[in-house]
Motif scaffolding. Structure first.
Motif, short mmCIF file in Angstrom:
data_model
loop_
_atom_site.label_atom_id
_atom_site.label_comp_id
_atom_site.label_asym_id
_atom_site.label_seq_id
_atom_site.Cartn_x
_atom_site.Cartn_y
_atom_site.Cartn_z
N ALA A 41 0.80 -1.23 0.00
CA ALA A 41 0.00 0.00 0.00
C ALA A 41 0.83 1.28 0.00
O ALA A 41 0.35 2.32 -0.45
CB ALA A 41 -0.94 0.01 1.20
N LEU A 42 2.06 1.24 0.49
CA LEU A 42 2.84 2.47 0.65
C LEU A 42 2.97 3.33 -0.61
O LEU A 42 2.78 4.54 -0.53
CB LEU A 42 4.24 2.16 1.20
N PRO A 43 3.27 2.77 -1.77
CA PRO A 43 3.36 3.65 -2.95
C PRO A 43 2.05 4.36 -3.26
O PRO A 43 2.05 5.54 -3.61
CB PRO A 43 3.75 2.70 -4.09
N VAL A 44 0.95 3.67 -3.10
CA VAL A 44 -0.37 4.27 -3.36
C VAL A 44 -0.68 5.32 -2.30
O VAL A 44 -1.20 6.40 -2.62
CB VAL A 44 -1.46 3.18 -3.40
N VAL A 45 -0.35 5.03 -1.05
CA VAL A 45 -0.58 5.97 0.04
C VAL A 45 0.24 7.24 -0.20
O VAL A 45 -0.29 8.36 -0.09
CB VAL A 45 -0.23 5.34 1.40
N MET A 46 1.52 7.08 -0.52
CA MET A 46 2.37 8.25 -0.74
C MET A 46 1.90 9.06 -1.94
O MET A 46 1.84 10.29 -1.88
CB MET A 46 3.82 7.83 -0.90
N ASP A 47 1.57 8.38 -3.03
CA ASP A 47 1.09 9.08 -4.22
C ASP A 47 -0.21 9.82 -3.92
O ASP A 47 -0.39 10.97 -4.31
CB ASP A 47 0.90 8.08 -5.37
N GLY A 48 -1.11 9.17 -3.19
CA GLY A 48 -2.37 9.81 -2.82
C GLY A 48 -2.16 11.03 -1.93
O GLY A 48 -2.81 12.06 -2.09
N ALA A 49 -1.22 10.90 -0.99
CA ALA A 49 -0.92 12.03 -0.10
C ALA A 49 -0.33 13.20 -0.90
O ALA A 49 -0.70 14.36 -0.67
CB ALA A 49 0.05 11.60 1.00
N MET A 50 0.55 12.90 -1.83
CA MET A 50 1.13 13.97 -2.64
C MET A 50 0.06 14.68 -3.46
O MET A 50 0.06 15.91 -3.55
CB MET A 50 2.22 13.42 -3.55
N ALA A 116 -7.86 -3.15 -4.72
CA ALA A 116 -7.26 -2.76 -3.44
C ALA A 116 -6.58 -1.40 -3.56
O ALA A 116 -6.74 -0.54 -2.68
CB ALA A 116 -6.26 -3.83 -2.99
N GLU A 117 -5.84 -1.19 -4.63
CA GLU A 117 -5.16 0.09 -4.83
C GLU A 117 -6.16 1.24 -4.94
O GLU A 117 -5.93 2.32 -4.40
CB GLU A 117 -4.29 0.04 -6.08
N GLY A 118 -7.25 1.01 -5.66
CA GLY A 118 -8.27 2.05 -5.82
C GLY A 118 -8.90 2.43 -4.50
O GLY A 118 -9.14 3.62 -4.23
N MET A 119 -9.18 1.42 -3.66
CA MET A 119 -9.74 1.71 -2.34
C MET A 119 -8.78 2.54 -1.50
O MET A 119 -9.17 3.51 -0.86
CB MET A 119 -10.07 0.40 -1.61
N VAL A 120 -7.51 2.14 -1.51
CA VAL A 120 -6.50 2.86 -0.73
C VAL A 120 -6.39 4.30 -1.23
O VAL A 120 -6.40 5.24 -0.43
CB VAL A 120 -5.14 2.14 -0.81
N ALA A 121 -6.28 4.48 -2.53
CA ALA A 121 -6.13 5.82 -3.09
C ALA A 121 -7.31 6.72 -2.72
O ALA A 121 -7.12 7.87 -2.33
CB ALA A 121 -5.99 5.74 -4.61
N MET A 123 -9.38 6.38 -0.12
CA MET A 123 -9.37 6.66 1.32
C MET A 123 -8.32 7.70 1.68
O MET A 123 -8.58 8.58 2.50
CB MET A 123 -9.13 5.38 2.11
N VAL A 124 -7.14 7.61 1.07
CA VAL A 124 -6.09 8.57 1.37
C VAL A 124 -6.51 9.96 0.90
O VAL A 124 -6.42 10.94 1.66
CB VAL A 124 -4.75 8.15 0.71
N THR A 125 -6.98 10.04 -0.31
CA THR A 125 -7.38 11.34 -0.87
C THR A 125 -8.49 11.98 -0.05
O THR A 125 -8.45 13.17 0.24
CB THR A 125 -7.83 11.18 -2.34
N GLU A 126 -9.47 11.18 0.36
CA GLU A 126 -10.59 11.72 1.14
C GLU A 126 -10.22 11.96 2.60
O GLU A 126 -10.83 12.79 3.26
CB GLU A 126 -11.78 10.77 1.06
N GLY A 127 -9.25 11.22 3.12
CA GLY A 127 -8.94 11.27 4.55
C GLY A 127 -7.98 12.35 4.97
O GLY A 127 -7.90 12.68 6.15
N ILE A 128 -7.24 12.91 4.04
CA ILE A 128 -6.24 13.92 4.39
C ILE A 128 -6.87 15.30 4.40
O ILE A 128 -7.50 15.72 3.44
CB ILE A 128 -5.05 13.87 3.42
#
Length: 179
Positions: A41-50, A116-121, A123-128
């Motif tokens: 998940a880390l690459p997707v999380v980091m990309d979403g955060a950026m 899975a990647e789509g869900m993570v992306a 959640m990160v985008t909406e959660g930050i």
């Protein structure tokens, strides 16, 4: 950092489509499985955060100048982590509907990974929240010198500490006890 940690715990739980009661009813999640899920998940999380933080951070800041290379560095480990990540996702999956869990378990990796990647992306985008972006960028910069496997292990350790049951509350994840 506490907000980021709690969001990561929630992210790990949601990645597997688990609720607290569902996760507790499953077999426990091993440290290697959790680490695999974090590594995947880390690459997707980091990309979403950026992406979420781009409007609020400096165009000369860490995310803008170093972030894409860091995402690529972490993405190189993603496929190797998939078997453990998949085991974790299936273990903490929704057991209230056995047919749904079986269907998800029978999906080919080529379908399950993007899901899975789509869900993570999302959640990160909406959660930050915008006021969290400076702290997230700083934490990422501080962790960036570590090899990706060390970062994943450190985050797994933090999630394990943050997800311990508290009086009157259950843990989000059903982590196996460390031996």
């Amino acid at each position: 950092m506490k907000q980021v940690t709690s969001k990561f715990v929630a992210l790990a739980a949601l990645l597997g489509m688990a609720s607290a009661q569902t996760a507790l009813a499953q077999d426990c999640l091993t440290q290697p499985e959790l680490t695999g899920m974090v590594t995947f998940a880390l690459p997707v999380v980091m990309d979403g955060a950026m992406k979420a933080c781009r409007p609020t951070l400096s165009p000369q800041g860490y995310f803008a100048t170093q972030g894409p290379a860091l995402v690529q560095r972490y993405a190189a480990r993603k496929q190797d982590a998939w078997p453990a990540a998949k085991a974790a996702i299936l273990k903490i999956g929704d057991s209230r509907d056995a047919r749904m869990k079986d269907m998800i378990g029978n999906l080919p990796d080529s379908a399950l990974q993007p899901f899975a990647e789509g869900m993570v992306a999302q959640m990160v985008t909406e959660g930050i929240k915008p006021d969290q972006c400076v702290a997230i960028e700083r934490a990422t910069r501080l962790l960036s010198p570590l090899p990706p496997e060390n970062t994943a292990e450190l985050l797994t350790f933090i999630v394990g500490l943050a997800d311990r049951p508290k009086p009157g509350k259950k843990a989000t994840l059903n982590l196996c006890p460390l031996n």
